[in-house]
Design an enzyme around this catalytic site. Sequence first.
Site, PDB file in Angstrom:
ATOM      1  N   PHE A 151       1.769  -3.317   4.006  1.00 14.22           N
ATOM      2  CA  PHE A 151       2.062  -4.619   4.598  1.00 14.22           C
ATOM      3  C   PHE A 151       3.542  -4.947   4.393  1.00 14.22           C
ATOM      4  O   PHE A 151       4.110  -4.704   3.330  1.00 14.22           O
ATOM      5  CB  PHE A 151       1.220  -5.712   3.932  1.00 14.22           C
ATOM      6  N   HIS A 177      -9.866   1.805   0.014  1.00 14.90           N
ATOM      7  CA  HIS A 177      -8.415   1.608  -0.007  1.00 14.90           C
ATOM      8  C   HIS A 177      -7.992   1.030  -1.350  1.00 14.90           C
ATOM      9  O   HIS A 177      -8.298  -0.116  -1.672  1.00 14.90           O
ATOM     10  CB  HIS A 177      -8.033   0.657   1.131  1.00 14.90           C
ATOM     11  N   GLU A 222      -0.562   4.971  13.480  1.00 17.01           N
ATOM     12  CA  GLU A 222      -0.277   6.166  12.680  1.00 17.01           C
ATOM     13  C   GLU A 222      -0.527   7.426  13.511  1.00 17.01           C
ATOM     14  O   GLU A 222       0.230   8.402  13.412  1.00 17.01           O
ATOM     15  CB  GLU A 222      -1.118   6.195  11.405  1.00 17.01           C
ATOM     16  N   LYS A 253      -9.568   7.769   2.263  1.00 12.18           N
ATOM     17  CA  LYS A 253     -10.161   6.429   2.187  1.00 12.18           C
ATOM     18  C   LYS A 253     -11.588   6.412   2.708  1.00 12.18           C
ATOM     19  O   LYS A 253     -12.340   5.473   2.427  1.00 12.18           O
ATOM     20  CB  LYS A 253      -9.290   5.426   2.949  1.00 12.18           C
ATOM     21  N   CYS A 277       0.803  -1.229   0.000  1.00  7.08           N
ATOM     22  CA  CYS A 277       0.000   0.000   0.000  1.00  7.08           C
ATOM     23  C   CYS A 277       0.835   1.277   0.000  1.00  7.08           C
ATOM     24  O   CYS A 277       0.284   2.372  -0.061  1.00  7.08           O
ATOM     25  CB  CYS A 277      -0.936  -0.014   1.202  1.00  7.08           C
ATOM     26  N   HIS A 303      -2.567   7.887   5.966  1.00  8.49           N
ATOM     27  CA  HIS A 303      -2.843   6.577   5.367  1.00  8.49           C
ATOM     28  C   HIS A 303      -4.242   6.141   5.809  1.00  8.49           C
ATOM     29  O   HIS A 303      -5.031   5.689   4.987  1.00  8.49           O
ATOM     30  CB  HIS A 303      -1.781   5.574   5.803  1.00  8.49           C
TER      31      HIS A 303
END
Length: 409
Positions: free
Chosen positions: A395, A337, A312, A332, A162, A301
Site C-alpha cells: 500500500f 497475507h 501484477e 498466499k 506489504c 505478490h
Amino acid sequence: MRRVVITGIGLVSPIGSDRETILENVKKKKCGIDQISAYDVEGREVTLAAEIKDLDLEEEFTRKEQKRLDRVNLLGMIAARRAMKDANLTVEEIEKEKVGVFVSSGIGGLQSIEEEHSRGLKRGFDKVSPYFIPMAISNLTAANIAMELHAHGSCQCHVTACAGSTNAIGEAFRNIKHGYEDIIFAGGSEASITELGIGGFTSMKALSTATDKDRASIPFDRDRDGFVMGEGAGIFVLEELEHAKKRKANILGEVVGYGTNCDAYHITSPAPGGEYAAKAMVLAMEEAGVSPEEIGYINAHGTSTPLNDRYETAAIRSVFGEDPEVLVSSTKSQIGHLLGASGAVETGISILTINENILPPLIHSKYFDEECQLSFVTEIEEHKVDYFLKNSLGFGGHNASLVLKRWEK
C-alpha cells in the site's frame, strides 16, 4: 563487490514453524486458512484467517517476557532464534563481528494497542502498561532481536507495508555487498489478526468475505474477492560469502539482485499496468546480471485482490513477454497475507522448496481470470530452477523485487 549468501532461515508460518513441517505441508498442498479463533467472529463479515496454531509460546518465553512483549515481537524473536541456530552461530561470535538486524513490520504491536486502549477506558489512560509503547512501536521487534543476539551493527525497521520484509532483505543485501556489515539478520514479523486489524481491512473492502476456506485466498482466480490475513515471521541470516566460507557455514542460497521504487499513484491501489512494479523487476535483474530468460520462477505478490493480481500480471507480461514461459505461483494461497512479513516468509518457503527441486504450488485457484493468464505452478512436480524472482507490492505504491540464485555446493 562482495557476494551475499543465505546461511540460515527461521520461519514461523500458518503451515508450520520448522523446516521439515513447512516442506511437508507444501508438498501436501495444505491450506493454513481456517475460521478465526483469536476472537468471536459471530456477526462479522470476515471470519477466516491464517493463524499460527502449532506454536507454544510458554516453551519459548517466560511469563514475564510475554508480559512485556507483543505477539509481533515474540514471533520475530522465535524466527531469529531459529535462523541463528540454522546458521550455526553463537552469541559470542555475533558480538565480535559486524552484525546488523533489519526486521520489518507493517503495523507493529496492534494487539497491544487494542488491549491497552481497552484498559485505559476502564482504568484511566495513566494506568496503561509501562511496556505499552515499546510493545506497540514497529521497530522494537528488530531492537529486541538485536538485544537478545548482542548484535551491535546497524539495526533498522523498514516500514513499507506489504513490501517491508522484501525491502529489509534487499537493503541488508546492499549493506553487506558494500562492506558495511558482514552478517545481517533480515526479514519481517506480523501479528495483525485482531478485531481492529481485521475490522479495518474489512471496512476498506480489502479482505475476502468467503466462508469456504478452500475458496478464500485464490490468487489470479476470476472469483477472487480480497486477501486473507495471515500472521508469522521470517528471518534470514545474510552473510558475506568469504566470511561464510571461513567459518564453514552451510550455504542455502545467494541474493544477487534487488530493485525497489514507488508508483506514487494511490494510497492503496497499484498503478494500472504495473509500470513501476515491472521496473523493480528489471532493476533487480540488472543488478543480478541476468536476463528474463534466465529466471525460472516468480514467487508473485499475488494477494487475491482484483487489482493487485491484474496489474501484477500486466507487469510480469511487460517484462517476460505477452505469453511468458516463466513459472509463477503465490504462496498466499497456502498461508494468507502476512503483510510486512509476507516477502520474507514467502522467499524462505521458495528457497526451501527450490533446494528440494520443487516449487511452492498455487492451490485452490481453479478458474483463472482472462486478464491473469500466466504459467502457473499448481502441482508438486520436479523443477530445477537456478534463478528465481520474488515480488512484493505494498500500500502506498511500494514495489520491491529480489533475484535469488540456487547455491550449488
